[in-house]
Write an enzyme that holds these catalytic residues in place. Structure first.
Site, PDB file in Angstrom:
ATOM      1  N   LYS A 116       5.625  -2.664   5.459  1.00  0.00           N
ATOM      2  CA  LYS A 116       4.338  -2.921   5.246  1.00  0.00           C
ATOM      3  C   LYS A 116       3.530  -4.108   5.917  1.00  0.00           C
ATOM      4  O   LYS A 116       2.975  -3.876   6.037  1.00  0.00           O
ATOM      5  CB  LYS A 116       4.296  -3.294   3.417  1.00  0.00           C
ATOM      6  CG  LYS A 116       4.190  -1.458   2.850  1.00  0.00           C
ATOM      7  CD  LYS A 116       4.721  -1.793   1.566  1.00  0.00           C
ATOM      8  CE  LYS A 116       4.656  -0.867   0.795  1.00  0.00           C
ATOM      9  NZ  LYS A 116       5.423  -0.486  -0.528  1.00  0.00           N
TER      10      LYS A 116
ATOM     11  N   ASP B  76      -1.887  -0.821  -4.870  1.00  0.00           N
ATOM     12  CA  ASP B  76      -1.703  -0.044  -5.601  1.00  0.00           C
ATOM     13  C   ASP B  76      -1.838   1.116  -6.271  1.00  0.00           C
ATOM     14  O   ASP B  76      -1.835   2.217  -6.744  1.00  0.00           O
ATOM     15  CB  ASP B  76      -0.166   0.253  -6.000  1.00  0.00           C
ATOM     16  CG  ASP B  76       1.798  -0.362  -5.382  1.00  0.00           C
ATOM     17  OD1 ASP B  76       1.713   0.394  -4.039  1.00  0.00           O
ATOM     18  OD2 ASP B  76       2.384  -0.499  -5.377  1.00  0.00           O
TER      19      ASP B  76
ATOM     20  N   GLN C 170       6.756  -4.702  -4.907  1.00  0.00           N
ATOM     21  CA  GLN C 170       8.074  -3.471  -4.627  1.00  0.00           C
ATOM     22  C   GLN C 170       8.721  -2.753  -5.368  1.00  0.00           C
ATOM     23  O   GLN C 170       9.364  -3.994  -6.016  1.00  0.00           O
ATOM     24  CB  GLN C 170       8.483  -3.965  -3.423  1.00  0.00           C
ATOM     25  CG  GLN C 170       9.279  -2.733  -2.695  1.00  0.00           C
ATOM     26  CD  GLN C 170       8.797  -1.877  -2.193  1.00  0.00           C
ATOM     27  OE1 GLN C 170       7.378  -2.096  -1.622  1.00  0.00           O
ATOM     28  NE2 GLN C 170       9.018  -0.241  -2.274  1.00  0.00           N
TER      29      GLN C 170
END
Ligand code: NAP
Length: 284
Positions: free
Chosen positions: A53, A120, A97
């Site tokens: 990322k 997200d 994460q």
């Protein structure tokens, strides 16, 4: 004839489009999209995802900040960091994460992220917006799958779509996105009575179970579009999907490989959401 959907190539073209838009945005406003990535503990798979990322951010021209916290970080410490990032105007997207170490409650952590920075799209506000079809961000993996389906030229409208898997991050939003494009959608899961019969009905079949090669050629209709979200290991430890590629590919009109199918799209969609979050922040 079977066409293999090249997720790497499609992801590269999405990222190039975002890079150009980012350059234009910076020239016009002096603002660069910024993504803060939080990683707690030392899960090796999470470390690889976070590195990928960060690399995508740097390739595209985003600012990115990594917060690598020790495994024993308390919930209060993590929430304090999220609060700080929520209030930092240079941060447009916040990603924590997953999975988190067991003592941290994922729901509490996700709920703490400002929905406008929740790139997200896991926050309940964003999940609700997706449900009613009025959203700013789409969850990255299902959004990536939709891009792959669009790349085939096959219209979802009126098609029988079967999604295998009902997780909050893949299966459920996936079904919703197919429904928004007027597919007739069936969601299957571990209690589905006759999974093979359900799958054989599908014009578009999306599989996200985490069970290596569980969908085989006998379970797929001739000419179906087959999207394999799975990232599993076979009996030899080799990366594979939830679909048995060798037996399914000869029957499918389009199929994604693993690796090189859905995987690369997830990061491209994360970048797209971060750019969107930045544009929304500028327009405020
Ligand atoms: P998950 O949370 O474990 O959910 C798996 C789903 O599959 C559950 O709904 C489960 O049903 C269903 N399932 C499991 N075994 C089944 C069976 N034998 N028959 C029918 N349904 C079955 O997994 P996830 O997070 O959605 O991820 C699924 C896969 O996608 C994993 O391989 C993961 O690594 C991969 N993934 C890839 C990406 C990417 O970027 N490429 C992103 C996310 C996930 P129940 O609900 O009844 O238990």
């Amino acid at each position: 004839m079977t066409n293999i959907i090249n997720g790497k190539e499609i992801s590269a073209s999405v990222k190039e489009r975002i890079r150009l838009e980012t350059e234009k945005l910076f020239n016009e406003t002096g603002v660069k999209p910024g993504l803060a990535v939080i990683i707690v503990g030392d899960d090796p798979a999470s470390r690889i995802y976070v590195n990928n990322k960060k690399k995508a951010c740097s390739d595209i021209g985003f600012n990115s900040w990594e917060y690598a916290l020790p495994a024993e970080t308390t919930e209060a410490e993590l929430l304090e960091l999220i609060n700080k990032l929520n209030n930092d105007n240079s941060v447009h997207g916040i990603l924590c994460q997953l999975p988190l170490p067991k003592h941290l409650d994922e729901k509490t952590v996700i709920d703490a992220i400002d929905p406008k920075k929740d790139v997200d799209a896991f926050h309940p506000v964003n999940v609700g917006k997706i449900m009613i079809g009025d959203y700013d961000f789409l969850p990255c993996t299902p959004a990536g799958v939709m891009e792959l389906i669009h790349s085939t030229g096959v219209s979802v409208s009126g098609k029988k779509c079967v999604v295998v898997g009902r997780s909050n991050i893949v299966g459920k939003p996936m079904a919703m996105l197919l429904l928004h494009e007027s597919g007739t959608v069936t969601i299957c899961h571990s209690r589905t009575k006759d999974l093979a019969a359900e799958c054989r009905e599908a014009d578009i079949l999306v599989v996200a179970t985490g069970v290596a090669k569980m969908v085989n050629g006998d379970m797929v209709k001739e000419g179906a579009v087959v999207i394999d979200v799975g990232m599993d290991r076979d009996e030899n430890g080799k990366l594979c999907g939830d679909v048995d590629f060798d037996s399914v590919a000869p029957k499918a009109s389009f199929i994604t490989p693993v690796p090189g199918g859905v995987g690369p799209m997830t990061i491209a969609m994360l970048m797209s959401n971060t750019l969107t979050a930045c544009k929304i922040a500028i327009c405020k």
